[in-house]
Design a protein around this motif. Sequence first.
Motif, PDB file in Angstrom:
ATOM      1  N   UNK A 491       0.830  -1.211   0.000  1.00 34.49           N
ATOM      2  CA  UNK A 491       0.000   0.000   0.000  1.00 34.49           C
ATOM      3  C   UNK A 491       0.863   1.259   0.000  1.00 34.49           C
ATOM      4  N   UNK A 492       1.881   1.298   0.843  1.00 40.75           N
ATOM      5  CA  UNK A 492       2.750   2.480   0.916  1.00 40.75           C
ATOM      6  C   UNK A 492       3.507   2.662  -0.393  1.00 40.75           C
ATOM      7  N   UNK A 493       4.018   1.558  -0.944  1.00 42.02           N
ATOM      8  CA  UNK A 493       4.748   1.631  -2.211  1.00 42.02           C
ATOM      9  C   UNK A 493       3.834   2.111  -3.339  1.00 42.02           C
ATOM     10  N   UNK A 494       2.603   1.604  -3.353  1.00 47.00           N
ATOM     11  CA  UNK A 494       1.626   2.024  -4.357  1.00 47.00           C
ATOM     12  C   UNK A 494       1.303   3.515  -4.210  1.00 47.00           C
ATOM     13  N   UNK A 495       1.083   3.956  -2.965  1.00 48.21           N
ATOM     14  CA  UNK A 495       0.780   5.376  -2.729  1.00 48.21           C
ATOM     15  C   UNK A 495       1.933   6.254  -3.215  1.00 48.21           C
ATOM     16  N   UNK A 496       3.165   5.835  -2.964  1.00 48.99           N
ATOM     17  CA  UNK A 496       4.324   6.615  -3.370  1.00 48.99           C
ATOM     18  C   UNK A 496       4.386   6.742  -4.901  1.00 48.99           C
ATOM     19  N   UNK A 497       4.064   5.679  -5.602  1.00 48.19           N
ATOM     20  CA  UNK A 497       4.136   5.688  -7.063  1.00 48.19           C
ATOM     21  C   UNK A 497       2.919   6.334  -7.717  1.00 48.19           C
ATOM     22  N   UNK A 498       1.809   6.444  -6.997  1.00 44.61           N
ATOM     23  CA  UNK A 498       0.538   6.800  -7.625  1.00 44.61           C
ATOM     24  C   UNK A 498       0.573   8.081  -8.470  1.00 44.61           C
ATOM     25  N   UNK A 499       1.349   9.128  -8.126  1.00 46.80           N
ATOM     26  CA  UNK A 499       1.351  10.308  -9.001  1.00 46.80           C
ATOM     27  C   UNK A 499       1.803  10.016 -10.425  1.00 46.80           C
ATOM     28  N   UNK A 500       2.723   9.048 -10.617  1.00 42.40           N
ATOM     29  CA  UNK A 500       3.196   8.741 -11.968  1.00 42.40           C
ATOM     30  C   UNK A 500       2.441   7.560 -12.564  1.00 42.40           C
ATOM     31  N   UNK A 501       1.404   7.090 -11.865  1.00 45.09           N
ATOM     32  CA  UNK A 501       0.515   6.070 -12.415  1.00 45.09           C
ATOM     33  C   UNK A 501      -0.770   6.681 -12.948  1.00 45.09           C
ATOM     34  N   UNK A 502      -1.163   7.813 -12.392  1.00 42.84           N
ATOM     35  CA  UNK A 502      -2.466   8.395 -12.709  1.00 42.84           C
ATOM     36  C   UNK A 502      -2.385   9.768 -13.367  1.00 42.84           C
ATOM     37  N   UNK A 503      -1.196  10.199 -13.747  1.00 40.55           N
ATOM     38  CA  UNK A 503      -1.068  11.456 -14.461  1.00 40.55           C
ATOM     39  C   UNK A 503      -1.244  12.685 -13.611  1.00 40.55           C
ATOM     40  N   UNK A 511       8.881  13.736  -9.690  1.00 39.58           N
ATOM     41  CA  UNK A 511       8.815  12.671 -10.701  1.00 39.58           C
ATOM     42  C   UNK A 511      10.100  11.859 -10.690  1.00 39.58           C
ATOM     43  N   UNK A 512      11.235  12.520 -10.679  1.00 39.93           N
ATOM     44  CA  UNK A 512      12.508  11.816 -10.733  1.00 39.93           C
ATOM     45  C   UNK A 512      12.706  10.931  -9.501  1.00 39.93           C
ATOM     46  N   UNK A 513      12.227  11.366  -8.345  1.00 38.89           N
ATOM     47  CA  UNK A 513      12.374  10.582  -7.115  1.00 38.89           C
ATOM     48  C   UNK A 513      11.630   9.252  -7.205  1.00 38.89           C
ATOM     49  N   UNK A 514      10.654   9.167  -8.078  1.00 39.32           N
ATOM     50  CA  UNK A 514       9.862   7.947  -8.204  1.00 39.32           C
ATOM     51  C   UNK A 514      10.380   7.009  -9.287  1.00 39.32           C
ATOM     52  N   UNK A 515      11.442   7.378  -9.952  1.00 31.30           N
ATOM     53  CA  UNK A 515      12.067   6.495 -10.926  1.00 31.30           C
ATOM     54  C   UNK A 515      13.009   5.544 -10.190  1.00 31.30           C
TER      55      UNK A 515
END
Length: 526
Positions: A491-503, A511-515
Amino acid sequence: MNNWGPSAQRLVPPIQGTALLGWAGPLAVAIFGGLLRFLRLGEPKALVFDETYYAKDAYSLIVHGVERTMLGDAKNPIADRRLLAGNLDVFKQCAQPADCASFVAHPPLGKWMIAAGEWLFGMTPFGWRFAAALVGTLSILVMARVARRMTRSTLLGCLAGLLLALDGLHLVLSRTALLDGFLMFWVLAGFACLVADRDWARRRLADRHDTSPVSTLGPRLGLRPWRLAAGFCLGAACAVKWSGIFFLLAFAVLSLMWDAGARRALGLREPYRGALAHDGPGALGAMTLVPAAAFVASWTGWFATAGGWGRNWDQATSQGPFFFVFDSVRSWLQYQIQVLGFHSNLQDYHEYMSEPWQWPLLVRPVPFYYQGTKNACGGQDCTQAVYGVGTPALWYAAALALIALIVWYVSSRDWRAGATLLAFAVGWLPWFYYAIADNRTMYLFYMIPVVPFMVLALTLCAGLVLGRRDAGPTRRAVGAAGAGALALVVLVNFWWLSPVLTGETVTHAQWWARMLLNSWVGVAPK
């Protein structure tokens, strides 16, 4: 309490909890997943990645019954701009329908499903993504229900549904008008129907055995509605993408092996002969004729109209009804051969292509959409992106779980481990052949049909850690804590990535921190 006979209670263990909880829990998880998929579904307001093909093809099916050539394509996006501006007059003008026929590389069912959303909500980003979000949400419900049936635990079923809801690749393909999400849905639905058929057949086998004269082959079971439903679903998978055939063939064999296993567990002297004699003919019809009918039915628009690729309508209608049928089938088969040749020679380079052995490690995800804006976020550069990538915590844990399932199956021959491993293998390993023999262009999102089985592997392992109901309270508490910790990390990992999953629009630094890896951006690795 049920009123099953003694043999049925031995062959079909009871499911923990009530039927009400068995539906309420999975429905609650599906609603949660649905909110994630439907909120801001119209973002980005653009045709992302291959939506430029499938959204337009779907609209063409509504208007003409077949896919037709439009004014623009991905390299000359005239139609993209017109559609987003609300101008739906995007078809080329042709003297004859056949002059505008468009060659398409995939069967039409997935595009018909996209078209249903466009028909309901208009030719807008929300409209062409609606069906993907709907089947993505339904797949969470199906995942929870089939995992519940396989583990006999409502709690583990809900865990499986939650994990699928929190997978990044599943989320992205549930919010994008691509075909792979529909393929995943029909494959999972077909598998769920076969698991339900396994319970249904074992109960009927045991009941008839207890009430009929004993024979070495065992009784006949009659019509099996769940297996017919599975054949339809797997035929629908093939009608979305040809790669559904791998699952159809594997699941047909698996179902027949389950029949033989049930007869052997009942103590019949000739279980394999009994399965072939009594179950084989029905399985042949359910897993060949029904899928074939579903596949051909998806081409109804092509058969019924004049504008399809290679249709030869004038020739087919020139000599009466019998020749019409014969020539139509001949033209359709020639079209299928052309499609096969196209897929066999699909070797165009793409910056974000990847090899199948890289997929489980998420080495090279696909950016479906990327838009950067200078100095628009409080003086910082902004980024709006949609990355087709799985949730790393879930995928890496699933890789370990699949290895654990291999050990479990070798040591115990547990049918659940075997079925999960088979489904994963037939959805992943065939791509190795295309990578080695054909050097085919492939992408990470080709893994989406096996993501439910990765989740199922994790769920089965969670069940092993949790232990049986009669295990001591310490064992159960430790197991529950472990399963809960896994869900929390995902859940935490998904929440962290969610901005670059949903536009979502974020700063370039965010953005770069999530790569996760350098290979997520830049030039594709060799």
